[in-house]
Design a protein around this motif. Structure first.
Motif, mmCIF file in Angstrom:
data_model
loop_
_atom_site.group_PDB
_atom_site.id
_atom_site.type_symbol
_atom_site.label_atom_id
_atom_site.label_comp_id
_atom_site.label_asym_id
_atom_site.label_seq_id
_atom_site.Cartn_x
_atom_site.Cartn_y
_atom_site.Cartn_z
ATOM 1 N N ARG A 7 61.296 45.519 -92.690
ATOM 2 C CA ARG A 7 61.545 45.592 -91.245
ATOM 3 C C ARG A 7 61.718 47.051 -90.814
ATOM 4 N NH1 ARG A 7 65.093 42.067 -90.977
ATOM 5 N NH2 ARG A 7 63.957 40.392 -89.942
ATOM 6 N N THR A 8 62.421 47.828 -91.609
ATOM 7 C CA THR A 8 62.615 49.245 -91.275
ATOM 8 C C THR A 8 61.288 49.990 -91.277
ATOM 9 O OG1 THR A 8 64.831 49.205 -92.253
ATOM 10 C CG2 THR A 8 63.792 51.365 -91.978
ATOM 11 N N LEU A 9 60.414 49.684 -92.253
ATOM 12 C CA LEU A 9 59.101 50.335 -92.306
ATOM 13 C C LEU A 9 58.280 49.957 -91.081
ATOM 14 C CD1 LEU A 9 57.339 52.131 -94.232
ATOM 15 C CD2 LEU A 9 56.266 49.996 -94.979
ATOM 16 N N ARG A 10 58.316 48.689 -90.707
ATOM 17 C CA ARG A 10 57.589 48.246 -89.523
ATOM 18 C C ARG A 10 58.095 48.944 -88.266
ATOM 19 N NH1 ARG A 10 57.438 43.155 -86.685
ATOM 20 N NH2 ARG A 10 59.713 43.261 -86.626
ATOM 21 N N GLU A 11 59.411 49.087 -88.165
ATOM 22 C CA GLU A 11 59.980 49.753 -86.998
ATOM 23 C C GLU A 11 59.566 51.224 -86.939
ATOM 24 O OE1 GLU A 11 61.446 48.479 -84.523
ATOM 25 O OE2 GLU A 11 61.771 46.449 -85.257
ATOM 26 N N LEU A 12 59.470 51.871 -88.088
ATOM 27 C CA LEU A 12 59.029 53.266 -88.102
ATOM 28 C C LEU A 12 57.589 53.361 -87.611
ATOM 29 C CD1 LEU A 12 59.561 56.233 -88.766
ATOM 30 C CD2 LEU A 12 58.818 55.778 -91.112
ATOM 31 N N ARG A 13 56.760 52.419 -88.025
ATOM 32 C CA ARG A 13 55.382 52.411 -87.537
ATOM 33 C C ARG A 13 55.337 52.241 -86.027
ATOM 34 N NH1 ARG A 13 52.045 47.101 -88.342
ATOM 35 N NH2 ARG A 13 53.461 46.607 -86.617
#
Length: 309
Positions: A7-13
């Protein structure tokens, strides 16, 4: 590989910076960095890279973020399989829309919510963003009512789920007593010498009409006033003999219909797609789908009323 790391990686994207991710997830920037580092330890190639002072995803990170979105959607679907959650029709749903759609549809949407004691409560907010900004709003809202020009690129479906609402024509707006108001349609040649109130430079409607006018009539368009807010455009036209452009279904509220009429421009296809954008996991909620259905119904009713007037 932990779900919250994905989820954190997706939010960074989607959000473009560690600081923005931290604000969205209610974490400290260092906690976000630690989660990304934990995820990276299980991956053989870099998922992020530093570009100047900004941390961005590598191609591998983009691929994993896409896969992570699918995992989050599947997880949300699994959680929603719990009967109690499926029956939670009163779950609040946040809805955002550009100004003219909000003006045309929010009152009926809010009224329908208030009259349904068993249905979802809506929380509405208008947002004045560029076309590219609508996709970013899905991170903060369950339902995003967005628009884009007819000839524009489609929404990036790898990031959002798209539900079409309607295709809205853009018409010439003139005073009811203007000489051209007696015609069912108007040609560009008829508009030579007219004084315009038009959108700001660079916005979708402005270059289309400027280019078409010059190509067809061989004369530049005379723009005196620059206004993006459609109610203000209608108010100016209602008091003057200036001309402008307004969306057919959402651009002219009943208050101005006594003085302003809309006429199609012959040989010029102007319009926009109006769609609902959601994150895939938000759409798995019954309450969200209920609100989407209500927006589509209200939009159709507005369209029918406009075409019947």
């Amino acid at each position: 590989m932990e779900v919250h790391h994905l989820r954190t990686l997706r939010e960074l994207r989607d959000r473009g910076s560690v600081t923005a991710v931290a604000q969205a997830l209610h974490l400290s920037p260092s906690a976000v960095s630690q989660q990304l580092a934990s995820l990276q330890r299980g991956i053989q190639i870099p998922l992020t890279e530093q570009r100047g002072r900004v941390l961005v995803l590598t191609p591998a990170g983009e691929r994993l973020a896409d896969a992570g979105s699918e995992v989050l959607e599947s997880l949300a679907r699994a959680e929603n399989s719990v009967p109690e959650y499926l029956l939670a029709r009163r779950e609040p749903v946040s809805v955002t829309a550009f100004h003219s759609a909000g003006l045309a549809w929010f009152p009926a949407l809010i009224a329908s919510s208030l009259s349904d004691s068993d249905g979802p409560m809506v929380r509405c907010r208008d947002e004045d963003v560029s076309i590219n900004g609508f996709v970013d709003l899905v991170g903060d809202h369950d339902v995003v009512i967005a628009h884009r020009p007819l000839a524009s690129d489609p929404w990036p479906t790898r990031r959002v789920h798209v539900t079409p609402v309607l295709q809205e024509p853009i018409d010439l707006a003139i005073h009811r007593e203007h000489p051209l108001a007696k015609h069912e349609t108007v040609s560009l040649a008829d508009l030579v010498g007219e004084t315009w109130v038009a959108a700001h430079e660079g916005f979708a409607l402005e270059p289309l009409i400027v280019q078409a006018m010059f190509a067809t009539a061989g004369t530049p368009i005379q723009i005196t006033h620059r206004v993006n807010e459609f109610n203000l455009v209608a108010a100016i036209i209602a008091k003057t003999r200036m001309v402008g452009l307004l969306p057919r279904y959402t651009g002219l509220i009943p208050y101005f219909r006594e003085h302003v009429v809309l006429r199609p421009i012959k040989g010029l296809v102007l319009g926009r797609h109006i769609d609902i954008l959601t994150r895939p996991e938000a759409r798995t909620r019954v309450s969200t789908r209920t609100v989407i259905d209500r927006v589509i119904k209200i939009a159709e009713e507005t369209r029918s009323l406009s075409e019947g007037s």
